[in-house]
Enzyme design. Structure first.
Site, PDB file in Angstrom:
ATOM      1  N   CYS A 139      71.612 -46.687  52.965  1.00 27.56           N
ATOM      2  CA  CYS A 139      70.146 -46.736  52.992  1.00 27.56           C
ATOM      3  C   CYS A 139      69.573 -46.430  51.607  1.00 27.56           C
ATOM      4  O   CYS A 139      69.972 -45.452  50.959  1.00 27.56           O
ATOM      5  CB  CYS A 139      69.602 -45.726  54.005  1.00 27.56           C
ATOM      6  SG  CYS A 139      67.793 -45.765  54.162  1.00 27.56           S
TER       7      CYS A 139
ATOM      8  N   THR B  30      62.990 -35.912  59.495  1.00 23.28           N
ATOM      9  CA  THR B  30      62.269 -37.165  59.762  1.00 23.28           C
ATOM     10  C   THR B  30      62.509 -37.687  61.171  1.00 23.28           C
ATOM     11  O   THR B  30      61.739 -38.527  61.650  1.00 23.28           O
ATOM     12  CB  THR B  30      62.708 -38.257  58.764  1.00 23.28           C
ATOM     13  OG1 THR B  30      64.108 -38.533  58.943  1.00 23.28           O
ATOM     14  CG2 THR B  30      62.448 -37.810  57.336  1.00 23.28           C
TER      15      THR B  30
ATOM     16  N   ARG C 257      65.643 -42.005  49.518  1.00 25.67           N
ATOM     17  CA  ARG C 257      66.130 -40.844  48.782  1.00 25.67           C
ATOM     18  C   ARG C 257      67.149 -40.073  49.614  1.00 25.67           C
ATOM     19  O   ARG C 257      66.964 -39.873  50.823  1.00 25.67           O
ATOM     20  CB  ARG C 257      64.959 -39.929  48.433  1.00 25.67           C
ATOM     21  CG  ARG C 257      65.329 -38.736  47.557  1.00 25.67           C
ATOM     22  CD  ARG C 257      64.106 -37.950  47.168  1.00 25.67           C
ATOM     23  NE  ARG C 257      63.453 -37.369  48.351  1.00 25.67           N
ATOM     24  CZ  ARG C 257      62.321 -36.661  48.290  1.00 25.67           C
ATOM     25  NH1 ARG C 257      61.704 -36.501  47.118  1.00 25.67           N
ATOM     26  NH2 ARG C 257      61.792 -36.187  49.386  1.00 25.67           N
TER      27      ARG C 257
ATOM     28  N   ARG D  42      65.675 -41.935  66.006  1.00 21.02           N
ATOM     29  CA  ARG D  42      65.390 -43.365  66.106  1.00 21.02           C
ATOM     30  C   ARG D  42      65.877 -44.061  64.832  1.00 21.02           C
ATOM     31  O   ARG D  42      66.037 -43.425  63.782  1.00 21.02           O
ATOM     32  CB  ARG D  42      63.910 -43.640  66.328  1.00 21.02           C
ATOM     33  CG  ARG D  42      63.017 -43.279  65.170  1.00 21.02           C
ATOM     34  CD  ARG D  42      61.558 -43.578  65.489  1.00 21.02           C
ATOM     35  NE  ARG D  42      60.685 -43.386  64.342  1.00 21.02           N
ATOM     36  CZ  ARG D  42      60.173 -42.232  63.981  1.00 21.02           C
ATOM     37  NH1 ARG D  42      60.438 -41.151  64.690  1.00 21.02           N
ATOM     38  NH2 ARG D  42      59.386 -42.143  62.925  1.00 21.02           N
TER      39      ARG D  42
ATOM     40  N   CYS E  10      70.110 -43.396  59.691  1.00 22.46           N
ATOM     41  CA  CYS E  10      70.246 -44.493  58.746  1.00 22.46           C
ATOM     42  C   CYS E  10      71.704 -44.905  58.601  1.00 22.46           C
ATOM     43  O   CYS E  10      72.620 -44.168  58.960  1.00 22.46           O
ATOM     44  CB  CYS E  10      69.737 -44.072  57.354  1.00 22.46           C
ATOM     45  SG  CYS E  10      68.043 -43.488  57.309  1.00 22.46           S
TER      46      CYS E  10
ATOM     47  N   CYS F 185      66.217 -46.240  61.456  1.00 21.82           N
ATOM     48  CA  CYS F 185      65.419 -46.437  60.242  1.00 21.82           C
ATOM     49  C   CYS F 185      64.910 -47.884  60.180  1.00 21.82           C
ATOM     50  O   CYS F 185      65.672 -48.834  60.365  1.00 21.82           O
ATOM     51  CB  CYS F 185      66.274 -46.132  59.012  1.00 21.82           C
ATOM     52  SG  CYS F 185      65.468 -46.446  57.433  1.00 21.82           S
TER      53      CYS F 185
END
Length: 504
Positions: free
Chosen positions: A36, A28, A39, A61, A32, A63
């Site tokens: 978080c 992705t 999932r 970057r 995080c 979350c």
């Protein structure tokens, strides 16, 4: 922690680890916080980083769902007294923004090239990236919590230009500053210059730190109650004034910082020092768990979970306060410091009954002898220390280790192991200081009972959290001393150094 310990933490969404590392997911491109709610990613797609700066440098970057920049900081910077921990304390205080990487390296006794190599190896990012991550975090806080203009947010966070600010926010958060700012942030009253921010912390939180500060507050400079504290403060760019309030009855039990006056360039430094003052980056569950294993401390920890170790807003001021309080009660020390405050200048940003600044070392060296009372040896020692700080011969602060702090201070008349240990606790946040010769510590041990035969005299089984054991012992000694007087002022965590140190 190894990879699988961290992976189990994110699989359990354990909030205790928020701020202690970040989880980057290759599929992705996002990093995080450990808790978080998304999932849990496959282990093969996960990389853990010590800092968000390292994740930024690797191309990830933040979350948008868990907001990893909106968590308390890592407690490791106090636990670690190595070069990485010392550097992080200085970076948080804004040294890179004010003095550049060369200035940071000089304070730590390294070349900038050596420092960059060490931090990159230890933390995954160099000093510039670490400072940039701090600016991004400050900017996010201001964007979502205040009504400040975007340009003011940029310069308050430490960015040198609007373009740099826009580019960094877009890169770190994947959003423009306008999009990042939420619609529900508080609106400042018309004409108000005050900023109001919520200070994140890990629960539990013992508000006794407010009482500790309140009973030591110097009139005109500080004011405090059992749930609030305010003061004036001298920062690199000018005078500041702030107030912190704790509301145990409100949802989330918020700690609210209201800044009445500050030069925007000093805002990151102010935020860092307030967090250090209230020990907001501590991991209280880890501390309490370790201390509860000591037979003498178990009941105290159960009765006062989440005890905090008060920090210091200014290292030079903290030395003066420690030396002025030698071998006298907290009330007498407050009287002496109130007298000493007369040599300080008026605040340039007065308000709410706070109209003076704590005197500088130069002001104390020049006018302290006219207002100080007590043993001449103590006064002479304090004035000598002030003169050494004023002429630059004595320079210490957040970038020191306990060892370097002791090496700088022990040669001073009137300073001994108690003082250097106490200052390591207050200035550096050193978590493993035990003041064995402190009279109140000994009284606290008696108040709590001697414990089991297996308990050691120096509480080494509570390491690396013996500073917090000291706080519990001071609290126990104060409660015992109060007896039937029912004096709330007695609950002050008061310590008293050995007599031989005061006479050095």
């Amino acid at each position: 922690m190894d990879f699988w310990q961290r992976y189990r933490a994110i699989d359990a969404r354990d909030t205790r680890f928020d701020g202690q590392f970040v989880t980057a997911v290759r599929t992705t491109g996002i990093y995080c916080r450990p808790s978080c709610p998304a999932r849990t990613p496959k282990a093969s797609n996960v990389t853990f980083y010590e800092t968000s700066a390292a994740a930024h440098d690797a191309g990830y970057r933040a979350c948008k769902r868990c907001l990893p920049e909106a968590v308390p900081g890592t407690p490791a910077w106090n636990l670690r007294q190595d070069i990485a921990g010392r550097a992080m304390r200085l970076i948080s205080d804004g040294v890179v923004t004010r003095d550049g990487v060369d200035g940071l390296a000089a304070r730590l006794g390294y070349s900038s090239r050596q420092l960059n190599r060490i931090l990159s190896q230890e933390l995954g990012a160099g000093p510039l990236s670490l400072a940039r991550a701090g600016r991004a975090q400050t900017a996010r806080t201001l964007l979502v919590s205040t009504s400040m203009k975007l340009a003011d947010v940029a310069f308050a966070a430490g960015f040198s230009s609007i373009r740099q600010f826009n580019d960094t926010i877009a890169e770190v958060f994947g959003m423009t500053p306008t999009a990042l700012r939420t619609a529900g942030h508080p609106k400042a009253p018309a004409g108000s210059t005050a900023l109001t921010l919520n200070l994140p912390y890990r629960e539990p939180f013992d508000p006794g730190v407010f009482t500790f500060l309140a009973v030591r507050a110097i009139p005109g400079i500080e004011a405090g109650t059992s749930t609030s504290y305010s003061r004036t403060l001298r920062l690199p760019q000018g005078d500041a004034r702030f107030r912190v309030d704790y509301d145990a009855g409100a949802p989330g039990r918020p700690l609210t910082l209201t800044i009445g006056a500050v030069d925007l360039r000093d805002l990151p430094s102010l935020l860092s020092r307030v967090r250090r003052l209230f020990d907001l980056d501590a991991d209280p569950e880890a501390i309490d768990s370790a201390l509860a294993g000591n037979a003498r401390l178990a009941a105290a920890v159960a009765g006062t979970p989440g005890i905090r170790m008060p920090g210091a807003m200014d290292p030079a001021e903290m030395l003066v306060r420690a030396m002025a309080g030698q071998q006298i009660t907290v009330a007498a020390a407050r009287t002496a410091l109130t007298q000493l405050a007369a040599v300080g200048r008026p605040s340039l940003s007065p308000g709410e009954g706070l109209e003076r600044m704590f005197p500088t070392p130069a002001e104390i060296a020049g006018g302290g002898s006219a207002v100080l009372r007590g043993p001449q040896r103590r006064i002479a020692a304090l004035l000598a220390a002030a003169a050494a700080m004023a002429d630059g011969g004595l320079d210490f602060g957040y970038g020191d280790s306990p060892e370097s702090l002791a090496a700088k201070l022990l040669p001073l008349p009137g300073v001994g192991p108690w003082t250097t240990g106490y200052l390591a606790m207050r200035i550096l946040g050193a978590p493993d200081v035990f003041l064995a010769n402190d009279a109140a510590v000994r009284n606290g041990i008696r108040a709590l009972g001697e414990g089991t035969a297996a308990s050691t005299a120096d509480f080494r089984e509570a390491s690396p959290w013996r500073s917090y054991a000291t706080m519990h012992l001071w609290r126990a000694a104060a409660r015992r001393a109060s007896g039937n007087r029912r004096s709330t002022a007695a609950h002050t965590n008061q310590g008293t150094r050995p007599a031989e140190e005061a006479n050095r």
